[in-house]
Design a protein around this motif. Structure first.
Motif, mmCIF file in Angstrom:
data_model
loop_
_atom_site.group_PDB
_atom_site.id
_atom_site.type_symbol
_atom_site.label_atom_id
_atom_site.label_comp_id
_atom_site.label_asym_id
_atom_site.label_seq_id
_atom_site.Cartn_x
_atom_site.Cartn_y
_atom_site.Cartn_z
ATOM 1 N N GLU A 38 6.362 5.453 -0.943
ATOM 2 C CA GLU A 38 4.924 5.473 -0.712
ATOM 3 C C GLU A 38 4.171 5.936 -1.955
ATOM 4 N N LEU A 41 4.117 2.918 -4.282
ATOM 5 C CA LEU A 41 3.205 1.898 -3.774
ATOM 6 C C LEU A 41 1.745 2.293 -3.963
ATOM 7 N N SER A 42 1.468 3.592 -3.957
ATOM 8 C CA SER A 42 0.089 4.049 -4.148
ATOM 9 C C SER A 42 -0.340 3.992 -5.602
ATOM 10 N N ILE A 63 9.132 2.044 7.824
ATOM 11 C CA ILE A 63 8.478 1.687 6.556
ATOM 12 C C ILE A 63 7.929 0.271 6.648
ATOM 13 N N THR A 64 8.736 -0.636 7.174
ATOM 14 C CA THR A 64 8.313 -2.038 7.308
ATOM 15 C C THR A 64 7.079 -2.160 8.180
ATOM 16 N N GLU A 66 4.800 0.089 8.910
ATOM 17 C CA GLU A 66 3.622 0.697 8.297
ATOM 18 C C GLU A 66 3.092 -0.139 7.138
ATOM 19 N N GLN A 67 3.989 -0.634 6.278
ATOM 20 C CA GLN A 67 3.531 -1.407 5.124
ATOM 21 C C GLN A 67 2.984 -2.763 5.532
ATOM 22 N N ARG A 68 3.544 -3.350 6.583
ATOM 23 C CA ARG A 68 3.023 -4.637 7.028
ATOM 24 C C ARG A 68 1.615 -4.496 7.590
ATOM 25 N N SER A 71 -0.436 -4.402 4.176
ATOM 26 C CA SER A 71 -0.274 -5.309 3.048
ATOM 27 C C SER A 71 0.464 -6.575 3.434
ATOM 28 N N ILE A 75 8.845 -8.376 2.146
ATOM 29 C CA ILE A 75 9.773 -7.346 2.617
ATOM 30 C C ILE A 75 11.091 -7.979 3.033
ATOM 31 N N GLN A 186 -6.399 -1.541 3.175
ATOM 32 C CA GLN A 186 -5.827 -0.214 3.319
ATOM 33 C C GLN A 186 -6.883 0.879 3.221
#
Length: 230
Positions: A38, A41-42, A63-64, A66-68, A71, A75, A186
């Motif tokens: 994270e 990614l930030s 993680i998948t 949350e990131q999906r 963004s 993945i 985001q």
């Protein structure tokens, strides 16, 4: 070339995979936990993540998910498990692909190339390099360099805002238009949050952020990128 983030807690496997991908010409970052991933990614633009499901703490499925939600990043889940339930759940929550260890590296590379092609990050389009005020901005590699050749890190949202401003140099761009250029919201749906990104970009570009000469405010309208771009 695309930037790949390898999220794997086993150091030998992680280093070996990162080394292999780097040898193929990709930019590679490594993370041994969700927290480290994270952070990366930030701070940086990442085009594709290889995510081990069996991570300590926050696992790869979380993680998948949350990131999906944040963004459209590519993945691929990588795991030693061969449980069909994990594969189905991973795909349902937004993973693009799934491979099980041990995997053939060439097969994984083919999957990576195919996914990057589908997500528009394969780099087949013409290279676009813009120069202004000593900076070099390569929109294909998503790399910004200062006059000393040092990389200026950009988050994905910062890149997208700067890219549109540079593309519209000399024109006024509204907050709503800049918000619409962000591929993942985001920062929420409020166009005023674009102001936060502008302040962060000014801190990285301007010699005096309090008196900007590169990204100027057009009161009541939006922003204008004022330098000559070559």
């Amino acid at each position: 070339m695309a930037h790949i983030l390898v999220i794997e807690d086993e150091p030998v496997s992680r280093a070996a995979l990162a080394s292999y991908l780097a040898a193929q010409g990709y930019g590679v970052s490594e993370a041994d936990s969700a927290q480290e991933a994270e952070r990366i990614l930030s701070e940086q633009v990442v085009d594709l993540m290889l995510v081990d499901i069996n991570l300590p703490g926050k696992d790869g499925l979380r993680i998948t998910r949350e990131q999906r939600a944040l963004s459209d990043i590519g993945i691929i889940l990588v795991t030693g498990r061969d449980d069909e339930v994990d594969r189905i759940v991973g795909l349902e929550i937004g993973a693009d692909d799934y491979v099980c260890k041990p995997f053939n590296r060439r097969e994984l590379l083919a999957r990576i190339k195919n996914l990057l092609y589908r997500t528009g990050q394969a780099g087949h389009a013409a290279r676009q390099v813009h120069r202004f005020e000593g900076f070099c901005f390569d929109t294909r590699s998503r790399r910004l360099e200062d006059a000393n050749g040092e990389t200026v890190p950009l988050t994905r949202a910062e890149f997208e805002v700067l890219h549109h401003l540079v593309s519209c140099a000399g024109q006024v761009v509204t907050r709503d238009v800049l918000m619409g250029r962000m591929t993942h919201r985001q920062y929420g749906a409020n166009p005023r949050t674009v102001d936060v990104l502008i302040r962060r970009l000014r801190a990285k570009l301007e010699s005096d952020p309090a008196n900007p000469a590169i990204i100027c405010t057009v009161h009541g309208e939006g922003y204008a990128f004022t330098p000559h771009v070559s």
